[in-house]
Design an enzyme around this catalytic site. Structure first.
Site, PDB file in Angstrom:
ATOM      1  N   HIS A 113       0.829  -1.216   0.000  1.00 60.44           N
ATOM      2  CA  HIS A 113       0.000   0.000   0.000  1.00 60.44           C
ATOM      3  C   HIS A 113       0.861   1.263   0.000  1.00 60.44           C
ATOM      4  O   HIS A 113       0.492   2.288   0.572  1.00 60.44           O
ATOM      5  CB  HIS A 113      -0.966   0.017   1.196  1.00 60.44           C
ATOM      6  N   ASN A 185     -10.386  -3.197   1.841  1.00 63.48           N
ATOM      7  CA  ASN A 185      -9.919  -3.347   0.461  1.00 63.48           C
ATOM      8  C   ASN A 185     -11.112  -3.230  -0.474  1.00 63.48           C
ATOM      9  O   ASN A 185     -12.266  -3.266  -0.034  1.00 63.48           O
ATOM     10  CB  ASN A 185      -9.250  -4.711   0.244  1.00 63.48           C
TER      11      ASN A 185
END
Length: 739
Positions: A113, A185
């Site tokens: 990320h 997510n």
């Protein structure tokens, strides 16, 4: 006639609140105020109090350049030397401070990320969660400040936004009862079932360690080696081989909490839930060709899209919803193990109940201070919300804290402005790297009497966080998973069957591309076996593309467990109609044509929260409207729809031999780069409108009766029909799916 009494609304993207002067400014002036859409972090003290009286006290002060200690400087362009041609002196304190800070201004990027974009906003509760959750921020009408960060998973900070990948969707709620982080997510299931395998899946997905390639891609041997051997990863892999792996925008992306959480109401009754974010604009994706073009034309496409939409006032929003399940001893629902993070529950079995709305309405003013330094943790919980025994979630509770210690330089990362609580903090934690608090008292321990016993424990009526009392099953200490985790194929099969034929085409194309990039035939063969265990048609089509035989399934029919539904409509992205806020409309004009109605059209598009961009042979203005893109800088992937207001002649700078945008000579009478725009918008199933001379350009490049083509004599009427088409995202009926 169009009115020209006011200037047109500017296109988003201006770097600062005022335009720069041509010459370097020499007169001292105070720092510029931020743009209206940039208000930065609401300052808080390290202990959660709101400072007074001025929120601007954390920004730069005064009109003169100073040292970090506030001493004004008369020169920052020359180091202190022993004579003009002599050596630099060690005593140059300003040089040492400036270079030392520069040498240390980067921190380790996130392992996963790393590439992200974020925005500030507000969450408003509906009150509908009250029967199952006592968290105060969910109360009806309660408004809570939030910060949301979107991200790709595999790529580095410098990778492109549009890689085929999972996306993160993490939201920090600054509630009155403490900070709550929902770390989600855009895919509801995960690669692995147990957090001990985090290093394995990340190492497999990252670039090969010898060459550090390919960047931000899963189309390589180590990734497919892992997932083909580790079949629990097949479900997640199938999701991002579909269209959700290349979202059109963060604003058009679902979010899922993945794990099952335990909620408690005011009576102490508990329920199990899964969290869902539903975008107001619908779920929409790029085509594969668009994603590849954007990787070169605009690798910052997603972060630019988010920031520009907010600046333009098209504030994206999502509804937060929950699926609610009984808190039974098995922690399962309709045969689905709720502790298995590779499984989801179809909405036909447990509808998503809306409990609040998130709206992002402010851009960060400093990427590093806010987007880069924000620290999320699924263990940041508030009263009424607790974790379950999901073995992936349990490891994440440890991993997130451990990561921040290194990345943010010590244990006081919660005191960075973006991470500060908006509730009173009295934690008895002291000292350490990065300590920003000026703690009072002499007794940071409990119990104490020297500080009057403060801080005290919260009582039952004081909104205390409670680790919910859950009966643990009797068992032995062992490194195993429940047998209910062993089914790796029935839910991927459900997902495949839920896709429309068009979406299935895209999945087949994605697998064919990704596996075609693998060097080792053994890995392709092994992955085909997993596809055969999911669906014979999926496997057969991919195998045909790879030029390999399709294996038979090795999963006995009697062991299949598809659950109570054969397909689930909410899994498909197609078929709905959605708001068009924030869409970008390209308008091709001929500066020498009749553009008297251009300003009125421009403002009509702005009035419905969309962004018009005029495309012309050269920069400047056309009929008082600024040109946003020239033929040399425009790219079809920037636009959600294309309007042709004219048919400009071939521009003098259109030289096919050196300009790849111009295309090959002899492509027709349409200006080659305009023709390329039309061709690509046609291939990408976008709506195209034309009127007056623009019809000539359109009819020269496309089928005259193709779906999604709007022809007319009036620009605003054509735009109205194009806007209606945009409610379905694309004109997919233009290209029928494979049989």
């Amino acid at each position: 006639m169009a009115s020209t009494e006011h200037a047109p609304t500017p296109v988003p993207g201006r770097p600062n609140s005022q335009p720069p002067s041509l010459e370097e400014p020499t007169e001292p002036t105070a720092p510029l105020s931020p743009k209206p859409d940039q208000q930065g972090v609401q300052p808080r003290t390290p202990t959660g109090a709101e400072p007074v009286p001025d929120r601007a006290t954390t920004a730069q002060q005064g009109e003169f350049l100073t040292t970090s200690q506030g001493a004004r400087l008369r020169d920052t362009d020359h180091s202190l030397k022993a004579g003009r041609r002599g050596p630099v002196l060690l005593q140059d304190h300003h040089l040492r401070e400036k270079i030392t800070h520069f040498d240390h201004e980067r921190i380790p990027e996130r392992v996963v990320h790393a590439r992200g974009a974020a925005a500030h906003g507000v969450f408003e509760g509906y009150g509908t969660a009250e029967p199952v959750c006592r968290a105060g921020f969910l109360a009806k009408g309660k408004r809570t400040e939030v910060f949301t960060r979107f991200s790709t998973v595999v790529g580095s900070r410098g990778s492109m936004d549009t890689a085929r990948d999972t996306r993160g969707f993490a939201t920090k709620f600054y509630t009155d009862e403490g900070t709550f982080d929902l770390v989600a997510n855009n895919i509801p299931v995960f690669f692995i079932q147990d957090g001990i395998k985090f290093p394995d899946v990340v190492h497999a997905a990252k670039p090969h360690p010898d060459r550090e390639i390919p960047q931000a891609q899963s189309a390589h041997d180590t990734f497919w080696d892992f997932v083909s051997l580790h079949t629990e990863a097949q479900h997640h892999t199938l999701w991002f081989m579909g269209d959700r792996g290349i979202p059109r925008s963060y604003r058009m992306m679902e979010g899922f909490g993945i794990h099952t959480f335990r909620l408690a109401n005011t009576a102490g009754e508990t329920s199990l839930v899964k969290f869902h974010w539903k975008p107001q604009l619908g779920v929409h994706s790029l085509t594969w060709e668009e994603a590849q073009l954007l990787g070169g034309n605009d690798p910052d496409f997603h972060r630019r899209d988010l920031a520009d939409a907010i600046e333009a006032g098209a504030h994206p929003s999502w509804e937060l919803g929950i699926q609610v399940f009984p808190d039974n001893e098995e922690q399962s629902f309709e045969g689905i193990d709720l502790l298995d993070p590779t499984k989801f529950v179809p909405e036909e079995l447990a509808p998503v109940q809306p409990i609040g709305r998130l709206t992002l309405d402010r851009n960060p003013s400093n990427y590093f201070a806010e987007t880069e330094q924000v620290a999320f943790n699924p263990g940041h919980l508030v009263p009424g919300i607790d974790v379950t025994d999901d073995p992936l979630l349990q490891v994440r509770l440890f991993s997130y804290v451990d990561t921040q210690l290194t990345r943010l330089g010590g244990p006081n990362f919660a005191q960075l402005p973006i991470n500060r609580a908006h509730a009173p903090v009295n934690d008895m934690l002291r000292d350490g790297y990065g300590q920003q608090g000026d703690h009072s008292g002499i007794a940071p321990y409990h119990p104490n009497s020297l500080d009057g016993g403060c801080p005290f424990m919260a009582g039952e009526m004081d909104s205390a966080f409670e680790d919910l009392p859950v009966r643990l099953p009797e068992g032995v200490k062992e490194r195993e998973l429940s047998a209910t985790f062993e089914d790796h194929f029935s839910q991927p099969r459900l997902f495949w069957r839920s896709m429309t034929p068009l979406e299935q085409d895209h999945i087949v194309d994605a697998y064919s591309f990704e596996l075609g990039k693998c060097y080792e035939a053994t890995i392709r063969e092994r992955q085909l076996q997993s596809l055969a265990n999911i669906d014979a048609d999926l496997c057969g089509r991919v195998a045909a593309a790879l030029g390999m035989p399709a294996p038979a399934s090795t999963v006995p029919v009697e062991e299949e467990s598809d659950g109570a539904v054969d397909s689930s409509a909410p899994l498909s992205q197609l078929g709905g109609r959605w708001p068009t806020d924030g869409r970008v409309i390209g308008i091709v004009v001929d500066p020498d044509g009749d553009n008297s109605a251009l300003l009125a059209l421009h403002e009509a598009i702005v009035a419905v929260s969309m962004t018009p961009v005029v495309i012309a042979p050269r920069g400047g203005e056309v009929a008082g409207v600024p040109v946003g893109r020239t033929f040399g800088t425009a790219a079809s992937v920037e636009f959600d729809a294309l309007l042709l207001a004219g048919n400009p002649l071939t521009a003098p700078d259109s030289r096919p031999s050196i300009d790849p945008k111009a295309g090959a000579p002899g492509a027709g009478e349409v200006e080659p780069r305009v023709g390329k725009l039309i061709d690509e918008c046609w291939r990408h199933a976008k709506a195209i409108g034309a009127w007056a001379e623009g019809r000539t350009a359109l009819e020269a490049r496309t089928a005259p009766d193709g779906a999604g083509l709007v022809l007319g004599e009036d620009g605003q009427a054509v735009f109205g029909e194009v806007r209606t088409l945009l409610e379905s995202h694309r004109v997919w009926e233009r290209f029928p799916a494979d049989a």
